[in-house]
Write a protein that holds these residues in place. Structure first.
Motif, PDB file in Angstrom:
ATOM      1  N   LEU A  46       2.047   4.285   7.604  1.00  0.00           N
ATOM      2  CA  LEU A  46       1.226   5.475   7.821  1.00  0.00           C
ATOM      3  C   LEU A  46       0.214   5.035   6.837  1.00  0.00           C
ATOM      4  O   LEU A  46      -0.857   5.638   6.998  1.00  0.00           O
ATOM      5  CB  LEU A  46       2.020   6.799   7.586  1.00  0.00           C
ATOM      6  N   ALA A  47       0.246   4.621   5.699  1.00  0.00           N
ATOM      7  CA  ALA A  47      -0.533   4.498   4.665  1.00  0.00           C
ATOM      8  C   ALA A  47      -1.179   3.114   4.932  1.00  0.00           C
ATOM      9  O   ALA A  47      -2.492   2.881   4.871  1.00  0.00           O
ATOM     10  CB  ALA A  47      -0.236   4.603   3.272  1.00  0.00           C
ATOM     11  N   ALA A  48      -0.373   1.964   5.125  1.00  0.00           N
ATOM     12  CA  ALA A  48      -0.818   0.443   5.117  1.00  0.00           C
ATOM     13  C   ALA A  48      -1.821   0.545   6.410  1.00  0.00           C
ATOM     14  O   ALA A  48      -2.552  -0.375   6.205  1.00  0.00           O
ATOM     15  CB  ALA A  48       0.432  -0.298   5.434  1.00  0.00           C
ATOM     16  N   VAL A  81       0.838  -1.074   0.255  1.00  0.00           N
ATOM     17  CA  VAL A  81      -0.072   0.017   0.190  1.00  0.00           C
ATOM     18  C   VAL A  81       0.812   1.297  -0.165  1.00  0.00           C
ATOM     19  O   VAL A  81       0.660   2.193   0.898  1.00  0.00           O
ATOM     20  CB  VAL A  81      -0.907  -0.020   1.286  1.00  0.00           C
ATOM     21  N   ARG A  82       1.872   1.437  -1.059  1.00  0.00           N
ATOM     22  CA  ARG A  82       2.672   2.565  -0.961  1.00  0.00           C
ATOM     23  C   ARG A  82       1.923   3.701  -1.282  1.00  0.00           C
ATOM     24  O   ARG A  82       1.377   3.694  -2.436  1.00  0.00           O
ATOM     25  CB  ARG A  82       4.027   2.180  -1.678  1.00  0.00           C
ATOM     26  N   GLY A 113       5.017 -11.757  -4.151  1.00  0.00           N
ATOM     27  CA  GLY A 113       3.679 -12.165  -4.043  1.00  0.00           C
ATOM     28  C   GLY A 113       2.739 -11.060  -3.607  1.00  0.00           C
ATOM     29  O   GLY A 113       1.617 -11.176  -3.688  1.00  0.00           O
ATOM     30  N   ALA A 114       3.362  -9.900  -3.224  1.00  0.00           N
ATOM     31  CA  ALA A 114       2.753  -8.696  -2.675  1.00  0.00           C
ATOM     32  C   ALA A 114       1.877  -8.082  -3.913  1.00  0.00           C
ATOM     33  O   ALA A 114       2.415  -7.797  -4.992  1.00  0.00           O
ATOM     34  CB  ALA A 114       3.410  -7.719  -2.051  1.00  0.00           C
ATOM     35  N   VAL A 115       0.576  -7.633  -3.739  1.00  0.00           N
ATOM     36  CA  VAL A 115      -0.247  -7.160  -4.719  1.00  0.00           C
ATOM     37  C   VAL A 115      -0.050  -5.636  -4.443  1.00  0.00           C
ATOM     38  O   VAL A 115      -0.562  -5.244  -3.120  1.00  0.00           O
ATOM     39  CB  VAL A 115      -1.456  -7.644  -4.767  1.00  0.00           C
ATOM     40  N   TYR A 116      -0.221  -4.842  -5.418  1.00  0.00           N
ATOM     41  CA  TYR A 116      -0.369  -3.382  -5.339  1.00  0.00           C
ATOM     42  C   TYR A 116      -1.713  -2.979  -5.124  1.00  0.00           C
ATOM     43  O   TYR A 116      -2.529  -3.444  -5.675  1.00  0.00           O
ATOM     44  CB  TYR A 116       0.431  -2.801  -6.463  1.00  0.00           C
ATOM     45  N   VAL A 117      -1.959  -2.145  -4.024  1.00  0.00           N
ATOM     46  CA  VAL A 117      -3.121  -1.690  -3.566  1.00  0.00           C
ATOM     47  C   VAL A 117      -3.137   0.085  -3.967  1.00  0.00           C
ATOM     48  O   VAL A 117      -2.101   0.650  -3.117  1.00  0.00           O
ATOM     49  CB  VAL A 117      -3.592  -1.963  -2.304  1.00  0.00           C
ATOM     50  N   PRO A 146       1.098  10.040  -4.285  1.00  0.00           N
ATOM     51  CA  PRO A 146      -0.089   8.798  -3.934  1.00  0.00           C
ATOM     52  C   PRO A 146       0.199   7.934  -4.921  1.00  0.00           C
ATOM     53  O   PRO A 146      -0.411   6.620  -4.579  1.00  0.00           O
ATOM     54  CB  PRO A 146      -1.242   9.725  -4.269  1.00  0.00           C
ATOM     55  N   ASP A 147       0.501   7.658  -5.982  1.00  0.00           N
ATOM     56  CA  ASP A 147       0.706   6.571  -7.012  1.00  0.00           C
ATOM     57  C   ASP A 147       2.228   5.798  -6.681  1.00  0.00           C
ATOM     58  O   ASP A 147       3.174   6.262  -7.159  1.00  0.00           O
ATOM     59  CB  ASP A 147       0.841   7.065  -8.415  1.00  0.00           C
ATOM     60  N   GLY A 148       2.057   4.848  -5.912  1.00  0.00           N
ATOM     61  CA  GLY A 148       3.133   4.045  -5.587  1.00  0.00           C
ATOM     62  C   GLY A 148       3.379   2.997  -6.636  1.00  0.00           C
ATOM     63  O   GLY A 148       4.270   1.873  -6.127  1.00  0.00           O
ATOM     64  N   SER A 149       2.836   2.797  -7.465  1.00  0.00           N
ATOM     65  CA  SER A 149       3.027   1.756  -8.477  1.00  0.00           C
ATOM     66  C   SER A 149       4.273   1.442  -9.145  1.00  0.00           C
ATOM     67  O   SER A 149       4.685   0.228  -9.347  1.00  0.00           O
ATOM     68  CB  SER A 149       1.644   1.582  -9.497  1.00  0.00           C
ATOM     69  N   ALA A 150       4.787   2.521  -9.461  1.00  0.00           N
ATOM     70  CA  ALA A 150       6.274   2.601  -9.919  1.00  0.00           C
ATOM     71  C   ALA A 150       7.036   1.871  -9.143  1.00  0.00           C
ATOM     72  O   ALA A 150       8.086   1.011  -9.250  1.00  0.00           O
ATOM     73  CB  ALA A 150       6.711   3.860 -10.475  1.00  0.00           C
ATOM     74  N   ASP A 151       7.112   2.338  -7.695  1.00  0.00           N
ATOM     75  CA  ASP A 151       7.952   1.849  -6.710  1.00  0.00           C
ATOM     76  C   ASP A 151       7.761   0.361  -6.696  1.00  0.00           C
ATOM     77  O   ASP A 151       8.567  -0.634  -6.157  1.00  0.00           O
ATOM     78  CB  ASP A 151       7.706   2.536  -5.354  1.00  0.00           C
ATOM     79  N   HIS A 152       6.421  -0.052  -6.658  1.00  0.00           N
ATOM     80  CA  HIS A 152       5.895  -1.548  -6.439  1.00  0.00           C
ATOM     81  C   HIS A 152       6.480  -2.353  -7.609  1.00  0.00           C
ATOM     82  O   HIS A 152       7.053  -3.583  -7.198  1.00  0.00           O
ATOM     83  CB  HIS A 152       4.441  -1.627  -6.399  1.00  0.00           C
ATOM     84  N   LEU A 153       6.537  -1.989  -8.787  1.00  0.00           N
ATOM     85  CA  LEU A 153       6.870  -2.665  -9.780  1.00  0.00           C
ATOM     86  C   LEU A 153       8.421  -2.710  -9.670  1.00  0.00           C
ATOM     87  O   LEU A 153       9.355  -3.903 -10.140  1.00  0.00           O
ATOM     88  CB  LEU A 153       6.833  -1.880 -11.153  1.00  0.00           C
ATOM     89  N   ALA A 154       9.186  -1.699  -9.416  1.00  0.00           N
ATOM     90  CA  ALA A 154      10.577  -1.796  -8.990  1.00  0.00           C
ATOM     91  C   ALA A 154      11.275  -2.714  -7.911  1.00  0.00           C
ATOM     92  O   ALA A 154      12.437  -3.413  -7.807  1.00  0.00           O
ATOM     93  CB  ALA A 154      11.271  -0.251  -8.830  1.00  0.00           C
TER      94      ALA A 154
END
Length: 276
Positions: free
Chosen positions: A95-97, A22-23, A42-46, A29-37
């Protein structure tokens, strides 16, 4: 049920739990790029803005609670099934999770845990990261809300008369010295300043339960009177709800938080360091 799980404990059970990334932060607010990196395998981006909130009338606040049907649809997309153990984390301090933890617990998911220290703790332990997207099989979870306590704007206004209302924002925002997001600066009259960052040790893990209890006791939380927390938009206040729960209290969350209050011109605003 435990609230926290260490990096070593998560690594030991990783194939048997569902992990959510939940980055998110107010400035990014968009943590998807960090998630992909790089993420816990197994963690799914939220997407907090899209999945963990609804949007509409500013008088409802910036991050009102999502509709149950929408949250359930998102959770099924994350691969969640009934009975799953779910572990959530973000990029710093949870803090976000904590928002995901609160929503899932409120919706009846019995075993939801925060990776203590968030992703930095996983990295510091020398554990591997995965890259690229995760595409879990669609889940079948059923969510039923209202397992946790909330207060609305009217209850928040009355709360300080008989309870302790904690303002989890930074002290400067509480005092009304700065406000870059919401239309008015200050705090709800009678609220007590309790910055979320003070829930954490220097390494981003939660303080031990006894130290958290000392912290909240010093702020007037005594276990006899009710306690509730708010922040800017109901996100980091969930972190203070987690900390209060670890400390042995039974807190409520004001989901609308300051972003709702500040958008109602008829609601009074207090400023300065003293309790109004």
């Amino acid at each position: 049920m435990p609230i926290l799980i260490s990096a070593a404990e998560l690594a030991a059970v990783l194939p048997t739990v569902r992990v959510l990334d939940v980055r998110w932060s107010l400035g990014a607010p968009d943590g998807s790029a960090d998630h992909l990196a790089g993420h816990v395998p197994g963690a799914v981006y939220v997407d907090l803005d899209a999945d963990l909130a609804r949007h509409g009338d500013p008088r409802d606040g910036r991050h009102p609670l999502p509709d149950t049907a929408d949250l359930q649809e998102a959770a099924r997309g994350w691969g969640l099934d009934d009975g799953d153990t779910v572990v959530v984390y973000d990029g710093a301090g949870n803090l976000a999770a904590a928002r995901a933890w609160w929503l899932l617990r409120d919706a009846g998911v019995a075993d939801v845990r925060l990776l203590d220290g968030a992703l930095p703790a996983w990295v510091a332990a020398g554990l591997p990261l995965a890259t690229g997207p995760e595409r879990p099989a669609r889940g079948t979870i059923t969510l039923r809300p209202h397992h946790l306590s909330t207060v609305d704007i009217d209850a928040a206004a009355a709360f300080p008369a008989d309870g302790v209302l904690l303002d989890a924002r930074a002290g400067a925002r509480y005092r009304g010295e700065t406000e870059l997001v919401d239309p008015r600066a200050g705090h709800i009259p009678g609220a007590v300043s309790a910055p979320t960052s003070d829930n954490l040790a220097e390494d981003g893990t939660f303080l031990p339960a006894d130290r958290l209890r000392e912290r909240f006791t010093a702020l007037g939380v005594d276990g006899d009177r009710p306690v509730a927390a708010y922040c800017g938009s109901g996100v980091t206040a969930a972190h203070t709800v987690v900390a209060l729960t670890i400390a042995g209290f039974s807190p409520a969350l004001y989901p609308g938080s300051w972003s709702q209050w500040a958008n109602h011109p008829d609601r009074p605003v207090a400023t300065g360091p003293a309790r109004a």
